[in-house]
Design an enzyme around this catalytic site. Sequence first.
Site, short mmCIF file in Angstrom:
data_model
loop_
_atom_site.label_atom_id
_atom_site.label_comp_id
_atom_site.label_asym_id
_atom_site.label_seq_id
_atom_site.Cartn_x
_atom_site.Cartn_y
_atom_site.Cartn_z
N ARG A 51 -0.87 -3.15 -14.03
CA ARG A 51 0.23 -3.75 -14.79
C ARG A 51 1.25 -4.47 -13.94
O ARG A 51 1.60 -5.61 -14.21
CB ARG A 51 0.97 -2.68 -15.61
CG ARG A 51 0.48 -2.51 -17.00
CD ARG A 51 0.72 -1.10 -17.42
NE ARG A 51 -0.01 -0.24 -16.51
CZ ARG A 51 -1.27 0.08 -16.66
NH1 ARG A 51 -1.92 -0.32 -17.70
NH2 ARG A 51 -1.90 0.83 -15.77
N THR A 52 1.79 -3.77 -12.95
CA THR A 52 2.95 -4.35 -12.28
C THR A 52 2.58 -5.68 -11.62
O THR A 52 3.29 -6.67 -11.76
CB THR A 52 3.54 -3.36 -11.27
OG1 THR A 52 3.80 -2.14 -11.97
CG2 THR A 52 4.83 -3.86 -10.68
N LYS A 80 -4.47 -4.35 10.45
CA LYS A 80 -4.56 -4.57 11.91
C LYS A 80 -3.34 -3.99 12.61
O LYS A 80 -3.17 -4.15 13.82
CB LYS A 80 -4.61 -6.07 12.21
CG LYS A 80 -5.76 -6.81 11.59
CD LYS A 80 -5.65 -8.28 12.00
CE LYS A 80 -6.67 -9.14 11.29
NZ LYS A 80 -6.37 -10.57 11.48
N ARG A 101 4.82 -3.77 -3.45
CA ARG A 101 4.58 -2.34 -3.70
C ARG A 101 4.04 -1.73 -2.43
O ARG A 101 3.20 -2.33 -1.76
CB ARG A 101 3.57 -2.18 -4.83
CG ARG A 101 3.05 -0.75 -4.95
CD ARG A 101 2.27 -0.53 -6.20
NE ARG A 101 3.14 -0.52 -7.36
CZ ARG A 101 2.74 -0.16 -8.58
NH1 ARG A 101 1.50 0.23 -8.78
NH2 ARG A 101 3.59 -0.17 -9.59
N HIS A 129 11.29 2.45 -8.82
CA HIS A 129 10.47 1.40 -9.45
C HIS A 129 11.38 0.62 -10.40
O HIS A 129 11.27 0.73 -11.62
CB HIS A 129 9.29 2.05 -10.19
CG HIS A 129 8.19 1.13 -10.58
ND1 HIS A 129 8.32 -0.25 -10.59
CD2 HIS A 129 6.92 1.39 -10.99
CE1 HIS A 129 7.17 -0.78 -10.98
NE2 HIS A 129 6.31 0.20 -11.23
C1 NCD Z 1 3.71 3.55 -12.59
C2 NCD Z 1 3.86 3.46 -11.10
O1 NCD Z 1 3.11 2.73 -10.43
O2 NCD Z 1 4.75 4.13 -10.61
N1 NCD Z 1 2.93 2.55 -13.13
C3 NCD Z 1 3.51 1.34 -13.38
O3 NCD Z 1 3.95 0.64 -12.50
N2 NCD Z 1 3.60 0.96 -14.65
C4 NCD Z 1 3.34 4.88 -13.08
C5 NCD Z 1 2.14 5.58 -12.49
O4 NCD Z 1 1.46 5.07 -11.60
O5 NCD Z 1 1.89 6.68 -12.97
#
Ligand code: NCD
Length: 304
Positions: A51-52, A80, A101, A129
């Site tokens: 999703r993100t 590396k 991320r 997040h």
């Molecule tokens: C979440 C995350 O990555 O923290 N997912 C997301 O970004 N929608 C929740 C999860 O991974 O459980």
Amino acid sequence: MRSLIDILELSVGEIDALMGTADDIIANPQKYSEKCRGKKLATLFFEPSTRTRLSFEAAMYELGGNVLGFSEAQSSSASKGESVADTAKTVSCYADIIAMRHPKEGAPLVASMNASIPVVNAGDGGHNHPTQTLADLFTIKREKGRLNNLTIGFCGDLMFGRTVHSLIAALSRYEGIRIVLISPVELKLPGYVKSGILDKNNIEYVETTDLESVMPELDVLYMTRVQRERFFSEEEYLRLKDSYILNESKLTNAKSDLVIMHPLPRVNEISVGIDKDPRACYFKQVLYAKYMRMALILMLLNIQ
Ligand code: NCD
């Protein structure tokens, strides 16, 4: 130049403005379809995501911009031994904004200190997040019509769930918020969130292991996945993973206008039978997230 690493870097007024933009994007998508023409978003994902990453990419495409990036650490020079600081400096030569991320808490902050373009934290370890929080706030606002005077239950892995930590921080600034923390004792909300956010802001909260007993009080129920990748032992994960499974019978005493949320991915926490229940909002949450990311990209790039 501004980045977004922690949700509290945005004032309540700025979050309101972002929600206003997201409402306007929903009403008038055409107006926004060329706003980022010629701009590039770099998605640097050192940890898995559906999703993100796709939401950021879709957001940039819908604004008329372009996207480059990688979706796993193995395919980047991190494998590396390149530092996050050097990666951030390098990508600043290619793109206008970064979404990052990383499994290590603080990595996007380090990137933001070294990049010459805005960096958005798209999840750092078990920490924060903020863009999921923007999505969560917008979902609550759209579905309940307000962000104050609400009882919100968080259920599942409150220890490692970064979306929980960021959302609790954001909610602590609204009036009349009551938080109900539902988790196994091993996965309780970390002390630093309790003392640093809840106690510090005098937010009323209770902790329990029993979802059904608190169900009737809840206006919003935020379910979460047990975060397997943050466990030290697979045995412990297997023991705790199915602690809470939301099904029809558990909802018997729930409010008729309860809003059921989940940042997704879902593993077993919500039985698929619930998806048809009008109170299930987790796929709407996915859609709202894209609009909030569009609004955020515009804000950080200073595009009116
Ligand atoms: C979440 C995350 O990555 O923290 N997912 C997301 O970004 N929608 C929740 C999860 O991974 O459980």
